[in-house]
Design an enzyme around this catalytic site. Structure first.
Site, mmCIF file in Angstrom:
data_model
loop_
_atom_site.group_PDB
_atom_site.id
_atom_site.type_symbol
_atom_site.label_atom_id
_atom_site.label_comp_id
_atom_site.label_asym_id
_atom_site.label_seq_id
_atom_site.Cartn_x
_atom_site.Cartn_y
_atom_site.Cartn_z
ATOM 1 N N HIS A 103 -1.264 -2.001 -15.755
ATOM 2 C CA HIS A 103 -0.630 -2.630 -14.585
ATOM 3 C C HIS A 103 -1.255 -3.998 -14.357
ATOM 4 O O HIS A 103 -2.247 -4.132 -13.650
ATOM 5 C CB HIS A 103 -0.804 -1.723 -13.359
ATOM 6 C CG HIS A 103 -0.081 -2.188 -12.127
ATOM 7 N ND1 HIS A 103 0.311 -1.329 -11.116
ATOM 8 C CD2 HIS A 103 0.307 -3.418 -11.728
ATOM 9 C CE1 HIS A 103 0.915 -2.010 -10.164
ATOM 10 N NE2 HIS A 103 0.920 -3.289 -10.500
ATOM 11 N N HIS B 17 7.147 0.029 -9.452
ATOM 12 C CA HIS B 17 6.210 -0.014 -8.328
ATOM 13 C C HIS B 17 6.805 0.848 -7.213
ATOM 14 O O HIS B 17 7.982 0.684 -6.853
ATOM 15 C CB HIS B 17 6.056 -1.438 -7.785
ATOM 16 C CG HIS B 17 5.200 -2.344 -8.617
ATOM 17 N ND1 HIS B 17 5.409 -2.552 -9.944
ATOM 18 C CD2 HIS B 17 4.127 -3.112 -8.266
ATOM 19 C CE1 HIS B 17 4.490 -3.412 -10.395
ATOM 20 N NE2 HIS B 17 3.706 -3.769 -9.401
ATOM 21 N N GLU C 103 3.236 1.612 -2.781
ATOM 22 C CA GLU C 103 2.159 0.645 -2.537
ATOM 23 C C GLU C 103 2.175 0.374 -1.029
ATOM 24 O O GLU C 103 1.304 0.826 -0.299
ATOM 25 C CB GLU C 103 2.384 -0.647 -3.348
ATOM 26 C CG GLU C 103 1.329 -1.722 -3.118
ATOM 27 C CD GLU C 103 1.675 -3.064 -3.803
ATOM 28 O OE1 GLU C 103 2.832 -3.310 -4.179
ATOM 29 O OE2 GLU C 103 0.740 -3.897 -3.935
HETATM 30 N N1 HPA Z 1 3.429 -5.421 -5.975
HETATM 31 C C1 HPA Z 1 4.686 -5.830 -6.037
HETATM 32 N N2 HPA Z 1 5.059 -6.888 -6.726
HETATM 33 C C2 HPA Z 1 4.141 -7.588 -7.375
HETATM 34 C C3 HPA Z 1 2.809 -7.223 -7.336
HETATM 35 C C4 HPA Z 1 2.446 -6.073 -6.606
HETATM 36 O O1 HPA Z 1 1.274 -5.657 -6.526
HETATM 37 N N3 HPA Z 1 2.153 -8.125 -8.079
HETATM 38 C C5 HPA Z 1 3.054 -8.983 -8.566
HETATM 39 N N4 HPA Z 1 4.272 -8.674 -8.133
HETATM 40 ZN ZN ZN Z 2 1.813 -4.817 -9.418
#
Ligand code: HPA
Ligand code: ZN
Length: 332
Positions: free
Chosen positions: A16, A196, A199
């Site tokens: 990642h 993703h 988060e």
């Molecule tokens: N999250 C979402 N988009 C992103 C990230 C991340 O950590 N880093 C670069 N683009």
């Molecule tokens: Zn990322």
């Protein structure tokens, strides 16, 4: 061997990392100058001072602005080559690198220019540094699914240079469900898929990534812990999470590193891995992430080894290669 020595000695895979997020201010200045592009900072110090993010969006605004100086194939090569040198220092022996084509094609840069520069660096990393790598093409989720479909079309002629597609950028308000069709097409075309999720977004987004996008890994996924049924699913399916501790700290996903859940997730049997995400912006590369969690969470030697083993188990390399790295880790 001390914990620090063990972290340095462990062979590791990085799963990642956004190549645009490895852009160090020094290189940014150099490339801006040779491309005669004005950037709104007078010095490297001023750039670093601008890096006081408080959430994902405040980071993304600066991250996309930095990428604007990348114009020529050589720029993308230099960017990736600088990252590979960091990999060599940190004993990262394999890496699966995200790139965001839309950040560049929307500025009139050809898809081919981006890919050729990155690919040439990947080739040199193998021959000169012995580091293997794959490229993962991410769709920007704040843009439409139609735009993602166009990007997928552009990528089809380069299918053999791109192992997987991913989903990044502003998470909240842009759930995985928005990209169900483009991910189905990508899978049909033979790409592996990651996204993703969890988060800043809720556990529901992780469910959607699993059930609708049918991902092979979840990027971040740390908010999965809020949903015990989801936790059981991740454990049972051995679904990897590519966790990024320093990123989570810098973007205030956690208040301090002692609060980070990577240790708890590991102890519960989730296949978590350690990664740097956007190392130039978040304060460190692979080993810095290991040092930070080791210091805050007091991981044992066996746990540090398990994290490194997980990184190879979760990688998109073949089984023989995985087993050979895992044996080396176990022998340390
Ligand atoms: N999250 C979402 N988009 C992103 C990230 C991340 O950590 N880093 C670069 N683009
Ligand atoms: Zn990322």
């Amino acid at each position: 061997m001390s914990h620090t020595e063990l972290i340095r000695a462990l062979p590791k895979a990085e799963l990642h990392v956004h190549i645009e997020g490895t852009f160090e201010p020094e290189l940014m200045f150099e490339i801006a100058q040779r491309n005669q592009i004005d950037i709104p900072y007078k010095s490297v110090e001023e750039v670093r001072q601008a890096y006081n993010f408080h959430n994902l969006q405040s980071f993304l605004d600066i991250y996309y602005a930095g990428a604007n100086v990348l114009i020529h194939e050589e720029d993308f090569y230099d960017l990736a080559w600088a990252y590979f040198k960091k990999c060599a220092e940190d004993h990262v022996v394999h890496t699966e690198i995200f790139f965001d084509p839309q950040t560049h094609t929307d500025r009139g840069i050809a898809f081919e220019t981006v890919l050729n520069g990155l690919q040439r660096a990947c080739n040199d990393a193998k021959t000169k540094l012995g580091i293997s790598s794959y490229l993962i093409m991410c769709f920007l989720r704040h843009l439409s699914e139609e735009a993602a479909l166009k990007t997928l079309e552009q990528a089809l002629p380069y299918k053999n240079q791109i192992i997987a597609v991913g989903l990044d950028s502003s998470e909240v308000g842009h759930p995985p469900a928005k990209f169900t069709r483009v991910f189905a097409k990508a899978r049909e075309a033979g790409f592996l898929v990651v996204a993703h999720a969890g988060e800043e977004g809720p556990p529901e987004y992780v469910w959607e990534a699993l059930d609708l996008l049918k991902v092979n890994r979840i990027d971040h996924g740390v908010r999965s812990e809020e949903d015990p049924v989801l936790m059981q699913r991740l454990i049972q399916e051995k679904m990897p999470l590519t966790v990024c501790p320093l990123s989570n700290l810098k973007l205030c996903v956690v208040d301090d590193m002692q609060q980070h859940n990577i240790h708890r997730l590991l102890q519960q049997g989730v296949k978590v891995t350690v990664n740097s995400d956007d190392p130039s912006y978040f304060g460190g590369y692979m080993n810095d992430n290991f040092f930070a969690i080791q210091k805050a969470l007091n991981l044992s030697e066996a746990e540090l080894k398990q994290l490194a083993i997980n990184s190879f188990e979760a990688a998109f390399i073949d089984n023989t290669e995985k087993q050979s790295w895992i044996k080396k880790i176990q022998a340390l």
